[in-house]
Design an enzyme around this catalytic site. Structure first.
Site, PDB file in Angstrom:
ATOM      1  N   GLU A 259       0.806  -1.109  -0.052  1.00 32.19           N
ATOM      2  CA  GLU A 259       0.022  -0.045   0.056  1.00 32.19           C
ATOM      3  C   GLU A 259       0.953   1.281   0.050  1.00 32.19           C
ATOM      4  O   GLU A 259       1.429   1.469   1.066  1.00 32.19           O
ATOM      5  CB  GLU A 259      -0.845  -0.111   1.223  1.00 32.19           C
ATOM      6  CG  GLU A 259      -1.905  -1.208   1.373  1.00 32.19           C
ATOM      7  CD  GLU A 259      -3.022  -1.028   0.303  1.00 32.19           C
ATOM      8  OE1 GLU A 259      -3.250   0.109  -0.162  1.00 32.19           O
ATOM      9  OE2 GLU A 259      -3.597  -2.143   0.209  1.00 32.19           O
ATOM     10  N   CYS A 293      -2.246   9.549   2.780  1.00 37.32           N
ATOM     11  CA  CYS A 293      -2.115   8.775   1.173  1.00 37.32           C
ATOM     12  C   CYS A 293      -2.839   8.995   0.167  1.00 37.32           C
ATOM     13  O   CYS A 293      -2.778   9.482  -1.115  1.00 37.32           O
ATOM     14  CB  CYS A 293      -1.474   7.452   1.262  1.00 37.32           C
ATOM     15  SG  CYS A 293      -3.292   6.561   2.034  1.00 37.32           S
TER      16      CYS A 293
HETATM   17  P1  NAD Z   1       8.736   4.467   4.783  1.00 42.41           P
HETATM   18  O1  NAD Z   1       8.476   3.834   3.400  1.00 42.41           O
HETATM   19  O2  NAD Z   1       9.652   5.633   5.004  1.00 42.41           O
HETATM   20  O3  NAD Z   1       8.353   3.832   5.942  1.00 42.41           O
HETATM   21  C1  NAD Z   1       7.166   2.858   6.337  1.00 42.41           C
HETATM   22  C2  NAD Z   1       7.806   1.630   7.132  1.00 42.41           C
HETATM   23  O4  NAD Z   1       8.803   0.835   6.386  1.00 42.41           O
HETATM   24  C3  NAD Z   1       8.433   2.208   8.476  1.00 42.41           C
HETATM   25  O5  NAD Z   1       7.769   1.139   9.657  1.00 42.41           O
HETATM   26  C4  NAD Z   1       9.902   1.926   8.204  1.00 42.41           C
HETATM   27  O6  NAD Z   1      10.604   1.700   9.352  1.00 42.41           O
HETATM   28  C5  NAD Z   1       9.691   0.608   7.240  1.00 42.41           C
HETATM   29  N1  NAD Z   1      11.009   0.593   6.452  1.00 42.41           N
HETATM   30  C6  NAD Z   1      11.730   1.432   5.976  1.00 42.41           C
HETATM   31  N2  NAD Z   1      12.698   0.936   5.232  1.00 42.41           N
HETATM   32  C7  NAD Z   1      12.249  -0.617   5.420  1.00 42.41           C
HETATM   33  C8  NAD Z   1      12.974  -1.768   4.518  1.00 42.41           C
HETATM   34  N3  NAD Z   1      13.984  -1.587   3.544  1.00 42.41           N
HETATM   35  N4  NAD Z   1      12.604  -3.132   4.861  1.00 42.41           N
HETATM   36  C9  NAD Z   1      11.301  -3.122   5.489  1.00 42.41           C
HETATM   37  N5  NAD Z   1      10.772  -1.992   5.796  1.00 42.41           N
HETATM   38  C10 NAD Z   1      11.244  -0.851   5.884  1.00 42.41           C
HETATM   39  O7  NAD Z   1       7.234   5.311   4.546  1.00 42.41           O
HETATM   40  P2  NAD Z   1       6.480   6.522   5.525  1.00 42.41           P
HETATM   41  O8  NAD Z   1       7.536   7.611   5.304  1.00 42.41           O
HETATM   42  O9  NAD Z   1       6.845   6.114   6.984  1.00 42.41           O
HETATM   43  O10 NAD Z   1       5.142   6.792   5.174  1.00 42.41           O
HETATM   44  C11 NAD Z   1       4.663   7.621   4.358  1.00 42.41           C
HETATM   45  C12 NAD Z   1       4.440   7.062   3.017  1.00 42.41           C
HETATM   46  O11 NAD Z   1       3.342   6.048   3.136  1.00 42.41           O
HETATM   47  C13 NAD Z   1       3.782   7.964   1.909  1.00 42.41           C
HETATM   48  O12 NAD Z   1       4.380   7.681   0.721  1.00 42.41           O
HETATM   49  C14 NAD Z   1       2.472   7.417   1.972  1.00 42.41           C
HETATM   50  O13 NAD Z   1       1.658   7.866   0.620  1.00 42.41           O
HETATM   51  C15 NAD Z   1       2.427   6.180   2.249  1.00 42.41           C
HETATM   52  N6  NAD Z   1       1.280   5.559   2.643  1.00 42.41           N
HETATM   53  C16 NAD Z   1       0.312   4.742   1.804  1.00 42.41           C
HETATM   54  C17 NAD Z   1      -0.802   4.260   2.336  1.00 42.41           C
HETATM   55  C18 NAD Z   1      -1.721   3.453   1.565  1.00 42.41           C
HETATM   56  O14 NAD Z   1      -2.621   2.730   2.115  1.00 42.41           O
HETATM   57  N7  NAD Z   1      -1.474   3.262   0.260  1.00 42.41           N
HETATM   58  C19 NAD Z   1      -1.323   4.853   3.693  1.00 42.41           C
HETATM   59  C20 NAD Z   1      -0.657   5.849   4.449  1.00 42.41           C
HETATM   60  C21 NAD Z   1       0.733   5.973   3.823  1.00 42.41           C
END
Ligand code: NAD
Length: 517
Positions: A259, A293
């Site tokens: 997502e 998002c």
């Molecule tokens: P991010 O990708 O930086 O981090 C998300 C999660 O992934 C965190 O828990 C982080 O620790 C973990 N993570 C980071 N690198 C990783 C790796 N290599 N392997 C496994 N886990 C890892 O995202 P963010 O900045 O926390 O969130 C914002 C983003 O999320 C925005 O782009 C937003 O649009 C998106 N988002 C999408 C939805 C949806 O339902 N489509 C909902 C909310 C947010």
């Protein structure tokens, strides 16, 4: 000229590992969490490494043996208790969310409302959705056929910081209902909400090991994805991290739901209920400081109502109060320090290239914390970063259009395909336009409500992700499908079994001609 097929520019890539203040004590690494609204320290949290992750996964695998064989009704009863405990502890959760996110109380309450609505659906409809489903047997009247939805094993849920409760509890409840045990890795930007959810689950009597919560950053998430002890990953976060996780899961042939990001368009036609459209754009674009998002981001307004829309939006945005929790504002602070720089970069870049900022356009001068003023940008060029990169902040881009075809082309001019919004009183047009916008979800004359309707699947197309959560489709995504065929009469053999004969072959040829020719 805007193109329909969109290729992400290089600068759209955002590093997956957020910048944290990390320190080490002995062999254990920790990170510090600071309030984004007041900049006061909130606590320190461990960064669990792959060995610690493995230990938690071992407990989850052990718990799977008993949880996965519970009748569906018992798993539903556990989830009901879990939901009721969330309601009992509502104010405790609001305190944690407000402190670590800088959200308004109302935005935190909306998270709790959304979670409870989705959990209730899962408990009530889950047993029916996951029960064996009979299928038609076609010509084979001597058979019975059905599909079973079997637990996959241990599901790793990785969540982001913008809705730390909804985006953790939502997938967790679905995965548990489907008979899996779950290990959650919340964002390092909002670690306390995920840990609080684990605490509430224990208070609600969810058995040990069935649902565990890790503490850590991207390296902890990566350990969860890479481990052979997770059988599925449900990730919500940025597109750049999603790609990395997708690659690992592809290599390991591990089922994954991704997502990811969005850049939602809102199309306002000349016959729209203009005041509702303005209110919808403001709430959809600015609530939770635009860190959603599905946030309303690019607002395309028919040129005949553009001036009226903009004037009304300017008047109303000017009346919105922004501030600290106790000031009871409509807009709080942003959550992630790095995000405020991204927002500021996008707005500054647009300003430098000739866009007009008709409201906001800067950090709030009265607060030391991460407050960005609600902002309206106009007079764009579609090449501006703010028009195609995910801004994820309280910014509305308002752009005029002339024809339906142009509006659709502009809406699709993005690498993302998560949510879209169409505003018109003409339902025929609304549905025609909706079908031409490439997104996983869409609202007509509304903002966000699709996300709270639990019977609608949610997910993206294009760079917004793969797979669905919620509803029948989402719940079943947490299960392995097993297709079963049962013989009914126990005849000595089927016609097509050995030994083959000329007569039987001729019979089949005749049957093929009669039935399919
Ligand atoms: P991010 O990708 O930086 O981090 C998300 C999660 O992934 C965190 O828990 C982080 O620790 C973990 N993570 C980071 N690198 C990783 C790796 N290599 N392997 C496994 N886990 C890892 O995202 P963010 O900045 O926390 O969130 C914002 C983003 O999320 C925005 O782009 C937003 O649009 C998106 N988002 C999408 C939805 C949806 O339902 N489509 C909902 C909310 C947010």
């Amino acid at each position: 000229m805007a193109r329909t097929a969109f290729k992400a520019p290089r600068s759209a890539k955002k590093p997956g590992f957020p910048v944290l203040k990390i320190f080490q004590k002995g062999r254990q690494r920790f990170f510090e969490k600071v309030s984004p609204a007041t900049l006061e320290p909130l606590g320190t949290y461990a960064i669990q490494d792959h060995k610690e992750v493995d230990l938690v996964l071992d407990q989850a695998r052990e718990a799977f043996e008993t949880w996965s064989v519970l009748p569906l009704s018992e798993r539903a009863a556990h989830l009901k208790k879990f939901r009721k405990q969330i309601v009992k502890d509502m104010h405790e959760i609001v305190d944690v969310i407000c402190a670590e996110c800088g959200k308004t109380e109302m935005d935190a309450i909306i998270e709790i409302f959304t979670v409870c609505e989705h959990m209730k659906y899962v408990e009530k409809k889950g047993p029916g959705i996951l029960r064996d489903e009979p299928r038609s047997v076609g010509l084979f009247l001597n058979k019975k056929a059905y599909v079973s939805f079997l637990p996959r094993g241990v599901v790793g849920v990785i969540s982001p910081w913008n809705y730390p409760l909804v985006l953790s509890a939502g997938p967790v409840a679905q995965a548990l209902m489907a008979g899996n045990t779950v290990v959650l890795k919340p964002s390092e930007v909002t670690p306390a909400t995920g840990l609080k959810l684990g605490e509430i689950a224990r208070r609600a009597g969810i058995p040990a090991g069935v649902f565990s919560v890790l503490s850590g950053d991207g390296s902890t998430g990566s350990a969860l994805v890479e481990s052979s002890k997770t059988d599925m990953i449900c990730f919500t976060g940025s597109t750049s991290t999603g790609r990395k996780i997708g690659e690992v899961c592809g290599r390991m042939l591990k089922p994954v739901i991704l997502e990811l990001g969005g850049k939602a368009p809102m199309l306002v036609f000349e016959d729209a209920n203009l005041e509702r459209a303005v209110n919808g754009a403001l709430w959809g674009g600015l609530s939770n400081s635009g860190q959603t998002c599905i946030t309303v981001d690019r607002v395309f307004v028919h040129k005949s109502v553009y001036d009226s829309f903009l004037k009304m939006a300017q008047e109303k945005i000017g009346q919105l109060k922004q501030g600290l929790r106790h000031e009871k504002p409509s807009i709080g602070s942003m959550t992630f320090p790095k995000q405020i720089s991204i927002v500021d970069d996008h707005v500054s870049d647009a300003r430098k290239q000739g866009a007009r900022i008709v409201h906001g356009g800067q950090k709030h001068p009265d607060y030391p914390g991460h407050f960005y003023m609600p902002t309206i940008v106009t007079d764009h060029h579609h090449g501006f970063r703010i028009m195609h990169e995910e801004t994820f902040g309280p910014v509305l881009n308002v752009v005029p259009f002339s024809t339906e075809e142009e509006a659709i082309r502009l809406a699709n001019h993005t690498q993302y395909g998560l949510n879209a919004y169409v505003w018109t009183r003409n339902m025929k047009r609304a549905r025609r336009v909706a079908r031409q916008i490439r997104t996983g979800n869409l609202n007509i004359n509304d903002a966000y409500t699709n996300y709270i309707i639990s019977d609608l699947p949610f997910g993206g197309v294009k760079d917004s992700g793969i797979g669905r959560v919620y509803s029948k489709e989402g719940l079943r995504a947490f299960a392995d499908m097993q297709s079963v065929c049962v013989d009914r009469f126990g005849l000595k053999k089927e016609l097509w079994w050995f030994p083959y004969s000329h007569g039987i072959q001729k019979l089949f040829e005749r049957v093929i001609r009669v039935l399919f020719g």
